[in-house]
Design a protein around this motif. Sequence first.
Motif, mmCIF file in Angstrom:
data_model
loop_
_atom_site.group_PDB
_atom_site.id
_atom_site.type_symbol
_atom_site.label_atom_id
_atom_site.label_comp_id
_atom_site.label_asym_id
_atom_site.label_seq_id
_atom_site.Cartn_x
_atom_site.Cartn_y
_atom_site.Cartn_z
ATOM 1 N N LYS A 1 0.656 -1.311 0.018
ATOM 2 C CA LYS A 1 -0.065 -0.058 -0.126
ATOM 3 C C LYS A 1 0.886 1.204 0.079
ATOM 4 O O LYS A 1 1.550 1.570 1.003
ATOM 5 N N VAL A 2 0.771 1.949 -1.062
ATOM 6 C CA VAL A 2 1.746 3.179 -0.998
ATOM 7 C C VAL A 2 0.871 4.350 -1.607
ATOM 8 O O VAL A 2 -0.269 4.189 -2.336
ATOM 9 N N ASP A 3 1.143 5.410 -1.217
ATOM 10 C CA ASP A 3 0.231 6.601 -1.841
ATOM 11 C C ASP A 3 0.919 7.342 -3.053
ATOM 12 O O ASP A 3 2.077 7.990 -2.989
ATOM 13 N N LEU A 4 0.281 6.981 -4.157
ATOM 14 C CA LEU A 4 0.639 7.377 -5.377
ATOM 15 C C LEU A 4 0.159 8.598 -6.095
ATOM 16 O O LEU A 4 0.444 8.922 -7.157
ATOM 17 N N SER A 5 -0.361 9.483 -5.023
ATOM 18 C CA SER A 5 -1.108 10.494 -5.689
ATOM 19 C C SER A 5 -0.311 11.593 -6.323
ATOM 20 O O SER A 5 -0.642 12.446 -6.936
ATOM 21 N N GLY A 6 1.001 11.586 -5.965
ATOM 22 C CA GLY A 6 1.737 12.553 -6.550
ATOM 23 C C GLY A 6 2.285 12.261 -7.875
ATOM 24 O O GLY A 6 2.958 12.885 -8.490
ATOM 25 N N GLU A 7 2.013 10.905 -8.284
ATOM 26 C CA GLU A 7 2.522 10.572 -9.710
ATOM 27 C C GLU A 7 1.254 10.714 -10.623
ATOM 28 O O GLU A 7 0.274 10.781 -10.360
ATOM 29 N N SER A 8 1.661 10.889 -12.105
ATOM 30 C CA SER A 8 0.607 11.136 -13.202
ATOM 31 C C SER A 8 -0.475 10.035 -12.910
ATOM 32 O O SER A 8 -0.065 8.965 -13.176
ATOM 33 N N THR A 9 -1.753 10.537 -13.195
ATOM 34 C CA THR A 9 -2.692 9.461 -13.141
ATOM 35 C C THR A 9 -2.947 8.603 -14.506
ATOM 36 O O THR A 9 -3.604 7.746 -14.670
ATOM 37 N N THR A 10 -2.225 9.216 -15.563
ATOM 38 C CA THR A 10 -2.546 8.720 -16.874
ATOM 39 C C THR A 10 -1.545 7.656 -16.880
ATOM 40 O O THR A 10 -1.717 6.985 -18.142
ATOM 41 N N GLU A 11 -0.832 7.171 -16.139
ATOM 42 C CA GLU A 11 0.336 6.224 -16.244
ATOM 43 C C GLU A 11 -0.095 4.890 -15.501
ATOM 44 O O GLU A 11 -1.039 5.091 -14.808
ATOM 45 N N LEU A 12 0.242 3.677 -16.056
ATOM 46 C CA LEU A 12 0.049 2.444 -15.659
ATOM 47 C C LEU A 12 0.609 2.361 -14.049
ATOM 48 O O LEU A 12 1.615 3.089 -13.751
ATOM 49 N N TYR A 13 -0.303 1.613 -13.152
ATOM 50 C CA TYR A 13 0.292 1.439 -11.754
ATOM 51 C C TYR A 13 1.657 1.170 -11.627
ATOM 52 O O TYR A 13 2.252 1.988 -10.684
ATOM 53 N N ASP A 14 2.085 0.100 -12.457
ATOM 54 C CA ASP A 14 3.494 -0.063 -12.168
ATOM 55 C C ASP A 14 4.454 0.902 -12.493
ATOM 56 O O ASP A 14 5.494 1.069 -11.893
ATOM 57 N N PHE A 15 4.120 1.724 -13.641
ATOM 58 C CA PHE A 15 4.951 2.911 -13.744
ATOM 59 C C PHE A 15 5.050 4.116 -12.831
ATOM 60 O O PHE A 15 6.100 4.515 -12.312
#
Length: 444
Positions: A372-386
């Motif tokens: 469980k990680v907070d990926l809200s800082g990363e672009s939402t247009t990319e796939l999860y693993d990217f």
Amino acid sequence: MGILRNITSNLRIIRLSLIRNNNTIIMARRLHASRTDGVDKNVWVEFTKLAAEYKVVNLGQGFPDFSPPKFVQDAFCKAVSGGYQMHQYTRAFGHPPLVKNMAKFFSRVVGHEIDPFEDILVTVGAYQALFSTFQALVDEGDEVIIVEPFFDCYQPMVKMAGGTALYVPLRPKADGAILSSGDWVLNPEELESKITPQTKAIVINTPNNPLGKVYKTEELQMIADLCIKHDMLCISDEVYEWLTYDGSKHVKIASLPGMWERTITIGSGGKTFSATGWKVGWAIGAGHIIKHMKTIHQNTVYHCATAAQEAVAQGFEREYEVFGTPESYFKQLPAMLYHKRNKLAECLRSVGLQPIMPEGGYFMIADISSVKVDLSGESTTELYDFRFVKWLIKEKGLATIPVSAFYSPEHSKEFDKYVRFCFVKEDSTIDAAGEILKKWSEGQ
Ligand code: IK2
């Protein structure tokens, strides 16, 4: 005629782009060729750059962070101080000592008498062997079947040759726990369903990058039978051919009955002798196929660095002499990597990540869906693993590679919960990665 001319000229106007410099138009013509459309993104360029921007422990790109064996280093040094010839052009299709030593070495492995001057093309790494293969053999309108996951450059290379790629994924077996790369299999019916009269070739990679699957003889025989039945070529990328573990055996599809005449086997001196920067690679196959690849090669690259070819030639000479003995680097490297693989798997398990144990190669993939990680800082247009891998680099200082990069757009979403770790690294590098994972799992 007039209408046609109008349509053509309108299309030209749409294709124009204006290049401005200080508000002066300096170029009004569309600059790029359409073969570059859609293939501009490259996972190695992107993640190597990102890893360099942050201070990371690097389990990303597949190169050793240790030196090649002394016998090839010595051979390289001897070559560069060995007179002017080592600094000049050599034979375009492969330095004669190299192709002779390779023919001697691989004739024994393939069980077929390989002609050094007809059946081998030496290239700038396996990359250029692949490029020459697709350019020489794939025509406009041809279809090429690629088994997924696949080394990412196959798809753009097929496209740039004018062909169309179709994909068949290796899938985890439906029953039982998926613990080993051997649990990922091809469905023969699904594979055959992709074959059409336009299918020119099938591309396989064994041992596989990123999964580590080593195809069993029965699996290769199934592919070989389809190649023969449907009159297809087989492009077999075997750059990790010496790296197998736990009793898995690498089998060359070219050695199966009827396959020498229709297989192009791709290899890499960089992977073979742990010297990826030398960029010596090759394609081996029947002379009537290789000759077309020579045509591409002579008109693009011409040949690769003479001294590096000389060093690889000496490497094969030595390996021929010690083949099958404990002194062989082709035994020592997998023995060393076996321990590194197990060490990395232990690190991953200790923090609750489930690795898929590779039977070969130098990569391991692991399922990250439980993390469980907070990926809200990363672009939402990319796939999860990217997004996950970018976060891991920036926030934790650990570089890995997203596995969906090894899938076609139509299947990448199905496989975006895995990341790839490279274990051809010093033990201290793997330990440092383990420390990062441990601290993270302890919430530090
Ligand atoms: N074919 C495969 C399957 C490869 O893995 C590679 C090199 N991959 O390295 C990058 C990575 O996956 O981290 C090649 C071909 C190209 O080999 P060469 O370096 O000889 O051009």
